[in-house]
Design a protein around this motif. Structure first.
Motif, short mmCIF file in Angstrom:
data_model
loop_
_atom_site.label_atom_id
_atom_site.label_comp_id
_atom_site.label_asym_id
_atom_site.label_seq_id
_atom_site.Cartn_x
_atom_site.Cartn_y
_atom_site.Cartn_z
N MET A 1 30.79 66.13 35.26
CA MET A 1 30.34 67.50 35.06
C MET A 1 29.24 67.53 34.02
O MET A 1 29.24 66.78 33.07
CB MET A 1 31.52 68.36 34.62
N ALA A 2 28.34 68.44 34.17
CA ALA A 2 27.19 68.55 33.28
C ALA A 2 27.58 69.06 31.90
O ALA A 2 26.92 68.76 30.93
CB ALA A 2 26.14 69.48 33.89
N ILE A 3 28.63 69.84 31.81
CA ILE A 3 28.96 70.48 30.53
C ILE A 3 30.45 70.34 30.22
O ILE A 3 31.28 70.32 31.12
CB ILE A 3 28.54 71.97 30.55
N LYS A 4 30.74 70.23 28.93
CA LYS A 4 32.14 70.12 28.47
C LYS A 4 32.48 71.40 27.72
O LYS A 4 31.62 72.00 27.09
CB LYS A 4 32.29 68.93 27.54
N ASP A 55 25.89 75.29 43.65
CA ASP A 55 26.53 75.17 42.34
C ASP A 55 27.40 73.93 42.26
O ASP A 55 27.96 73.49 43.26
CB ASP A 55 27.44 76.38 42.07
N THR A 56 27.55 73.44 41.04
CA THR A 56 28.56 72.44 40.75
C THR A 56 29.75 73.21 40.21
O THR A 56 29.63 73.93 39.23
CB THR A 56 28.05 71.44 39.68
N LEU A 57 30.87 73.12 40.89
CA LEU A 57 32.06 73.88 40.52
C LEU A 57 33.15 72.91 40.05
O LEU A 57 33.47 71.95 40.74
CB LEU A 57 32.56 74.70 41.70
N THR A 58 33.65 73.14 38.85
CA THR A 58 34.73 72.32 38.32
C THR A 58 35.79 73.24 37.72
O THR A 58 35.59 74.45 37.61
CB THR A 58 34.24 71.35 37.24
N ASP A 68 24.65 76.04 38.21
CA ASP A 68 23.70 75.80 39.30
C ASP A 68 23.03 74.45 39.08
O ASP A 68 22.90 73.98 37.95
CB ASP A 68 22.69 76.94 39.40
N LYS A 69 22.62 73.83 40.16
CA LYS A 69 22.11 72.46 40.10
C LYS A 69 20.85 72.33 39.23
O LYS A 69 20.66 71.32 38.55
CB LYS A 69 21.86 71.94 41.51
N TYR A 74 19.40 70.40 32.64
CA TYR A 74 19.18 70.68 31.21
C TYR A 74 20.48 70.67 30.41
O TYR A 74 20.45 70.59 29.18
CB TYR A 74 18.50 72.03 31.04
N LEU A 75 21.61 70.80 31.10
CA LEU A 75 22.89 70.94 30.42
C LEU A 75 23.73 69.67 30.41
O LEU A 75 24.83 69.66 29.85
CB LEU A 75 23.71 72.07 31.06
#
Length: 110
Positions: A1-4, A55-58, A68-69, A74-75
């Motif tokens: 995932m891009a963000i924690k 979208d990347t959904l987690t 969103d991709k 950036y994230l």
């Protein structure tokens, strides 16, 4: 995932969901838009319209998170935290991709 998300951020977000009586389908949408004093601004909102192709959904501790991709670029590696003190309270983005950020903490350049 891009963000924690930190445990503190998840707890505060779940509190907001409960207080605003948001539906189970609502996901936390985290993104980036052009603007702000440093070039980009973070966006944070609840969204019921998640597009699994765009979208990347987690899920983090029962909380649905959509990015969103384009924003994911950036994230990547960013941590969303929640900070509360006498001086200020709110969500804080700790982004390792930011080369410069402004004093308000909601704007950055990459």
């Amino acid at each position: 995932m891009a963000i924690k998300l930190t445990e503190t951020a998840v707890k505060e977000l779940k509190k907001v969901i409960t207080e605003q009586q948001l539906p189970d389908a609502a996901a936390l949408r985290i993104g980036v838009t052009g603007g702000g004093c440093s070039g980009f601004e973070y966006t944070l909102a609840f969204d019921e319209n998640v597009n699994e192709e765009a979208d990347t959904l987690t899920e983090v501790d029962g909380l649905r998170v959509a990015v969103d991709k384009k924003s994911a670029l950036y994230l990547d590696g960013t941590e969303l935290d929640y900070h509360e003190s006498l001086e200020k309270r709110g969500f804080v983005f700790n982004n390792p991709n930011a080369t410069k950020s402004c004093g308000c903490g909601s704007s950055f350049s990459a």
